[in-house]
Design a protein around this motif. Structure first.
Motif, PDB file in Angstrom:
ATOM      1  N   ILE A   1       0.866  -1.181   0.000  1.00 38.94           N
ATOM      2  CA  ILE A   1       0.000   0.000   0.000  1.00 38.94           C
ATOM      3  C   ILE A   1       0.903   1.232   0.000  1.00 38.94           C
ATOM      4  CG2 ILE A   1      -1.891   1.157   1.202  1.00 38.94           C
ATOM      5  CD1 ILE A   1      -2.096  -1.853   2.564  1.00 38.94           C
ATOM      6  N   GLY A   2       1.141   1.763  -1.173  1.00 42.64           N
ATOM      7  CA  GLY A   2       2.078   2.868  -1.312  1.00 42.64           C
ATOM      8  C   GLY A   2       1.407   4.220  -1.164  1.00 42.64           C
ATOM      9  N   SER A   3       2.200   5.264  -1.315  1.00 45.79           N
ATOM     10  CA  SER A   3       1.671   6.623  -1.235  1.00 45.79           C
ATOM     11  C   SER A   3       0.799   6.931  -2.444  1.00 45.79           C
ATOM     12  CB  SER A   3       2.830   7.613  -1.192  1.00 45.79           C
ATOM     13  OG  SER A   3       3.604   7.491  -2.374  1.00 45.79           O
ATOM     14  N   THR A   4       1.081   6.273  -3.563  1.00 44.35           N
ATOM     15  CA  THR A   4       0.471   6.627  -4.841  1.00 44.35           C
ATOM     16  C   THR A   4      -0.306   5.479  -5.470  1.00 44.35           C
ATOM     17  OG1 THR A   4       2.437   8.000  -5.126  1.00 44.35           O
ATOM     18  CG2 THR A   4       1.078   7.701  -7.078  1.00 44.35           C
ATOM     19  N   THR A   5       0.158   4.259  -5.238  1.00 49.73           N
ATOM     20  CA  THR A   5      -0.483   3.082  -5.864  1.00 49.73           C
ATOM     21  C   THR A   5      -0.615   1.948  -4.849  1.00 49.73           C
ATOM     22  OG1 THR A   5       1.599   2.078  -6.565  1.00 49.73           O
ATOM     23  CG2 THR A   5       0.593   3.632  -8.112  1.00 49.73           C
ATOM     24  N   SER A   6      -1.505   0.979  -5.195  1.00 51.08           N
ATOM     25  CA  SER A   6      -1.681  -0.226  -4.377  1.00 51.08           C
ATOM     26  C   SER A   6      -1.349  -1.428  -5.255  1.00 51.08           C
ATOM     27  CB  SER A   6      -3.138  -0.351  -3.916  1.00 51.08           C
ATOM     28  OG  SER A   6      -3.535   0.845  -3.294  1.00 51.08           O
ATOM     29  N   LYS A   7      -0.506  -2.311  -4.747  1.00 53.69           N
ATOM     30  CA  LYS A   7      -0.076  -3.462  -5.521  1.00 53.69           C
ATOM     31  C   LYS A   7      -0.406  -4.750  -4.771  1.00 53.69           C
ATOM     32  CE  LYS A   7       3.034  -0.737  -5.179  1.00 53.69           C
ATOM     33  NZ  LYS A   7       3.112   0.709  -4.786  1.00 53.69           N
ATOM     34  N   CYS A   8      -0.826  -5.775  -5.488  1.00 54.77           N
ATOM     35  CA  CYS A   8      -1.152  -7.048  -4.847  1.00 54.77           C
ATOM     36  C   CYS A   8      -0.590  -8.192  -5.678  1.00 54.77           C
ATOM     37  CB  CYS A   8      -2.672  -7.185  -4.716  1.00 54.77           C
ATOM     38  SG  CYS A   8      -3.150  -8.673  -3.827  1.00 54.77           S
TER      39      CYS A   8
ATOM     40  N   GLY B   1       9.703   5.475  -5.699  1.00 58.23           N
ATOM     41  CA  GLY B   1       8.246   5.368  -5.666  1.00 58.23           C
ATOM     42  C   GLY B   1       7.605   6.734  -5.852  1.00 58.23           C
ATOM     43  N   GLY B   2       6.344   6.815  -5.441  1.00 55.49           N
ATOM     44  CA  GLY B   2       5.584   8.036  -5.648  1.00 55.49           C
ATOM     45  C   GLY B   2       6.008   9.183  -4.752  1.00 55.49           C
ATOM     46  N   GLN B   3       6.517   8.874  -3.554  1.00 59.19           N
ATOM     47  CA  GLN B   3       6.825   9.965  -2.624  1.00 59.19           C
ATOM     48  C   GLN B   3       8.183   9.861  -1.968  1.00 59.19           C
ATOM     49  OE1 GLN B   3       3.889  10.946   0.423  1.00 59.19           O
ATOM     50  NE2 GLN B   3       2.496  11.593  -1.188  1.00 59.19           N
TER      51      GLN B   3
ATOM     52  N   THR C   1      11.693  11.985  -6.859  1.00 58.64           N
ATOM     53  CA  THR C   1      10.675  10.949  -6.645  1.00 58.64           C
ATOM     54  C   THR C   1       9.688  10.952  -7.819  1.00 58.64           C
ATOM     55  OG1 THR C   1       8.986  12.298  -5.568  1.00 58.64           O
ATOM     56  CG2 THR C   1      10.751  11.483  -4.154  1.00 58.64           C
ATOM     57  N   GLY C   2       8.784   9.970  -7.800  1.00 56.05           N
ATOM     58  CA  GLY C   2       7.756   9.911  -8.824  1.00 56.05           C
ATOM     59  C   GLY C   2       6.852  11.133  -8.812  1.00 56.05           C
ATOM     60  N   ARG C   3       6.683  11.723  -7.648  1.00 56.71           N
ATOM     61  CA  ARG C   3       5.811  12.905  -7.519  1.00 56.71           C
ATOM     62  C   ARG C   3       6.313  14.040  -8.410  1.00 56.71           C
ATOM     63  NH1 ARG C   3       1.124  14.850  -7.244  1.00 56.71           N
ATOM     64  NH2 ARG C   3       0.935  16.832  -6.200  1.00 56.71           N
TER      65      ARG C   3
ATOM     66  N   LEU D   1       7.984  13.765 -11.158  1.00 54.41           N
ATOM     67  CA  LEU D   1       7.668  13.419 -12.556  1.00 54.41           C
ATOM     68  C   LEU D   1       6.177  13.577 -12.833  1.00 54.41           C
ATOM     69  CD1 LEU D   1       9.965  10.303 -12.618  1.00 54.41           C
ATOM     70  CD2 LEU D   1      10.288  12.311 -14.068  1.00 54.41           C
ATOM     71  N   ASP D   2       5.342  13.215 -11.855  1.00 59.60           N
ATOM     72  CA  ASP D   2       3.883  13.342 -12.029  1.00 59.60           C
ATOM     73  C   ASP D   2       3.490  14.816 -12.217  1.00 59.60           C
ATOM     74  OD1 ASP D   2       3.768  10.608 -11.597  1.00 59.60           O
ATOM     75  OD2 ASP D   2       3.134  10.764  -9.516  1.00 59.60           O
ATOM     76  N   VAL D   3       4.100  15.692 -11.409  1.00 55.01           N
ATOM     77  CA  VAL D   3       3.804  17.131 -11.507  1.00 55.01           C
ATOM     78  C   VAL D   3       4.223  17.650 -12.879  1.00 55.01           C
ATOM     79  CG1 VAL D   3       4.488  19.404 -10.596  1.00 55.01           C
ATOM     80  CG2 VAL D   3       3.895  17.566  -9.012  1.00 55.01           C
TER      81      VAL D   3
ATOM     82  N   GLY E   1      10.306  -0.172  -8.095  1.00 56.75           N
ATOM     83  CA  GLY E   1       9.380   0.952  -7.918  1.00 56.75           C
ATOM     84  C   GLY E   1       8.866   1.439  -9.260  1.00 56.75           C
ATOM     85  N   GLY E   2       7.803   2.230  -9.204  1.00 58.61           N
ATOM     86  CA  GLY E   2       7.124   2.661 -10.425  1.00 58.61           C
ATOM     87  C   GLY E   2       8.000   3.422 -11.402  1.00 58.61           C
ATOM     88  N   VAL E   3       8.939   4.229 -10.876  1.00 57.85           N
ATOM     89  CA  VAL E   3       9.755   5.071 -11.760  1.00 57.85           C
ATOM     90  C   VAL E   3      10.751   4.237 -12.576  1.00 57.85           C
ATOM     91  CG1 VAL E   3      11.357   7.032 -11.785  1.00 57.85           C
ATOM     92  CG2 VAL E   3       9.369   7.087 -10.297  1.00 57.85           C
TER      93      VAL E   3
ATOM     94  N   ALA F   1       8.811  -4.241 -12.032  1.00 56.72           N
ATOM     95  CA  ALA F   1       9.498  -3.400 -11.032  1.00 56.72           C
ATOM     96  C   ALA F   1       8.569  -2.808  -9.969  1.00 56.72           C
ATOM     97  CB  ALA F   1      10.242  -2.274 -11.728  1.00 56.72           C
ATOM     98  N   GLN F   2       7.382  -2.355 -10.409  1.00 52.91           N
ATOM     99  CA  GLN F   2       6.482  -1.666  -9.483  1.00 52.91           C
ATOM    100  C   GLN F   2       5.907  -2.624  -8.435  1.00 52.91           C
ATOM    101  OE1 GLN F   2       3.684   0.709 -11.650  1.00 52.91           O
ATOM    102  NE2 GLN F   2       3.218   2.026  -9.917  1.00 52.91           N
ATOM    103  N   SER F   3       5.892  -3.921  -8.769  1.00 47.27           N
ATOM    104  CA  SER F   3       5.291  -4.919  -7.864  1.00 47.27           C
ATOM    105  C   SER F   3       6.314  -5.646  -7.009  1.00 47.27           C
ATOM    106  CB  SER F   3       4.515  -5.953  -8.685  1.00 47.27           C
ATOM    107  OG  SER F   3       3.471  -5.335  -9.388  1.00 47.27           O
TER     108      SER F   3
HETATM  109  P1  ADP Z   1       4.337   4.049  -4.179  1.00 49.87           P
HETATM  110  O1  ADP Z   1       4.717   2.636  -3.796  1.00 49.87           O
HETATM  111  O2  ADP Z   1       4.984   5.085  -3.338  1.00 49.87           O
HETATM  112  O3  ADP Z   1       2.852   4.227  -4.282  1.00 49.87           O
HETATM  113  P2  ADP Z   1       5.174   3.341  -6.882  1.00 49.87           P
HETATM  114  O4  ADP Z   1       6.399   2.494  -6.677  1.00 49.87           O
HETATM  115  O5  ADP Z   1       3.924   2.648  -7.239  1.00 49.87           O
HETATM  116  O6  ADP Z   1       4.950   4.302  -5.622  1.00 49.87           O
HETATM  117  O7  ADP Z   1       5.541   4.422  -7.988  1.00 49.87           O
HETATM  118  C1  ADP Z   1       4.632   5.416  -8.371  1.00 49.87           C
HETATM  119  C2  ADP Z   1       5.308   6.318  -9.371  1.00 49.87           C
HETATM  120  O8  ADP Z   1       5.689   5.566 -10.519  1.00 49.87           O
HETATM  121  C3  ADP Z   1       4.371   7.388  -9.900  1.00 49.87           C
HETATM  122  O9  ADP Z   1       4.467   8.542  -9.079  1.00 49.87           O
HETATM  123  C4  ADP Z   1       4.875   7.628 -11.331  1.00 49.87           C
HETATM  124  O10 ADP Z   1       5.776   8.727 -11.359  1.00 49.87           O
HETATM  125  C5  ADP Z   1       5.649   6.362 -11.678  1.00 49.87           C
HETATM  126  N1  ADP Z   1       4.991   5.560 -12.733  1.00 49.87           N
HETATM  127  C6  ADP Z   1       3.854   4.827 -12.598  1.00 49.87           C
HETATM  128  N2  ADP Z   1       3.538   4.211 -13.750  1.00 49.87           N
HETATM  129  C7  ADP Z   1       4.497   4.569 -14.651  1.00 49.87           C
HETATM  130  C8  ADP Z   1       4.729   4.272 -16.039  1.00 49.87           C
HETATM  131  N3  ADP Z   1       3.912   3.463 -16.735  1.00 49.87           N
HETATM  132  N4  ADP Z   1       5.804   4.823 -16.634  1.00 49.87           N
HETATM  133  C9  ADP Z   1       6.629   5.631 -15.945  1.00 49.87           C
HETATM  134  N5  ADP Z   1       6.470   5.948 -14.645  1.00 49.87           N
HETATM  135  C10 ADP Z   1       5.424   5.433 -14.006  1.00 49.87           C
END
Ligand code: ADP
Length: 270
Positions: free
Chosen positions: A19-26, A112-114, A140-142, A144-146, A225-227, A251-253
């Motif tokens: 349960i991340g700051s930005t996404t939820s993975k299972c 990750g996101g934060q 952080t991912g934040r 890049l999101d901004v 992580g997501g990035v 990577a994100q999972s």
């Molecule tokens: P957290 O675990 O903190 O919720 P994540 O590891 O899920 O974070 O990473 C979330 C970040 O990954 C987002 O803020 C975004 O910048 C980046 N991200 C998510 N999906 C993609 C994608 N398809 N391509 C590039 N970056 C991504």
């Protein structure tokens, strides 16, 4: 990583929820560690994301909650997830997951996101040391999101567009708010989007490479992580740390996978 429908006869099944700051993975594993489901919901702590990730993962594996022998929660929101059999820190889970996927991994960069973390591993995903930036959105991912929002682009489109850059822009502000103004000025003065994006990737990479250098960089270097899905950021960090980086579409999972591996160990150890 590909997933498959749960085959009969491989119970007990276990689950890891990150349960991340930005996404939820299972992630759901069977008794031999096969991945039966891997679901990412793009909302995290404090939302319906964690429950939705759990439900979708069960559906995709053809299982029910009663089939899960052990559920370990990790991530920012791990302590508030109802029904977990245990909690593990995301540092331990990323170490565990990365160490299993890449047995030679000795440095893990998790963005990750934060926050951004750099982990040093021993054999078998043992966590030896880490450094973390969780005080500032830069690196952080934040960040890049901004910037993707300012550029009116999807987060997944930054890397392919940035790859077209011929003269990366210089983003001098590390503060996300000032860097956002800088990007707006660059757009107004006609700098090509591709060059702005390459500059944004370099800015994130500089922060994270600095963190990695402080922690120590031992090959094999793995990014989670997501990035890690943004190969523009990955390539830029590689140049700065002068080491190749291994990533995976999974990577994100990796944190949820690590949590599921802990759940499996718990079941196997009774
Ligand atoms: P957290 O675990 O903190 O919720 P994540 O590891 O899920 O974070 O990473 C979330 C970040 O990954 C987002 O803020 C975004 O910048 C980046 N991200 C998510 N999906 C993609 C994608 N398809 N391509 C590039 N970056 C991504």
């Amino acid at each position: 990583m590909s997933t498959q429908q749960a085959p009969a006869g491989t119970a007990p099944y276990v689950m890891g929820v990150d349960i991340g700051s930005t996404t939820s993975k299972c992630v759901i594993l069977d008794s031999t560690g096969n991945i039966l489901a891997d679901v990412i919901i793009t909302v995290g702590t404090g939302t319906s994301g964690p429950e939705r990730a759990l439900t979708e993962a069960l559906d995709s594996a053809g299982l029910t909650r009663e089939d899960i022998s052990c559920l370990i929660a990790t991530g920012y929101g791990r302590n508030t997830f109802p029904g977990a059999d245990g909690q593990k820190s995301e540092l331990s889970c990323h170490a565990k997951g990365a160490g299993k996927l890449f047995p030679e991994a000795r440095t893990v960069i998790d963005i990750g996101g934060q926050d951004a973390k750099v982990l040093q591993l021993g054999p078998n995903g043992t966590l030896l040391n880490f450094t973390m930036n969780d005080k500032c959105a830069a690196g952080t991912g934040r960040f890049l999101d901004v910037m993707a929002n300012v550029l009116e682009m999807g987060i997944q489109d930054l890397a392919p567009e940035g790859a077209k850059s011929t003269h990366p822009a210089h983003i001098s502000s590390t503060c996300t708010v000032f860097a956002e103004s800088e990007v707006i000025s660059q757009l107004a003065s006609g700098t090509p989007k591709a060059d702005i994006i390459a500059g944004i990737h370099d800015s994130v990479a500089q922060r994270v490479a600095g963190l990695a250098k402080r922690t120590g960089i031992t090959p094999q270097v793995v990014m989670t992580g997501g990035v890690a899905q943004n190969y523009g950021v990955v390539r830029s960090i590689e140049k700065l740390i002068e080491q190749p980086i291994t990533t995976t579409p999974f990577a994100q999972s990796v944190g949820a996978y690590g949590a599921a591996l802990y759940a499996l160990e718990q079941v196997q150890n009774g």
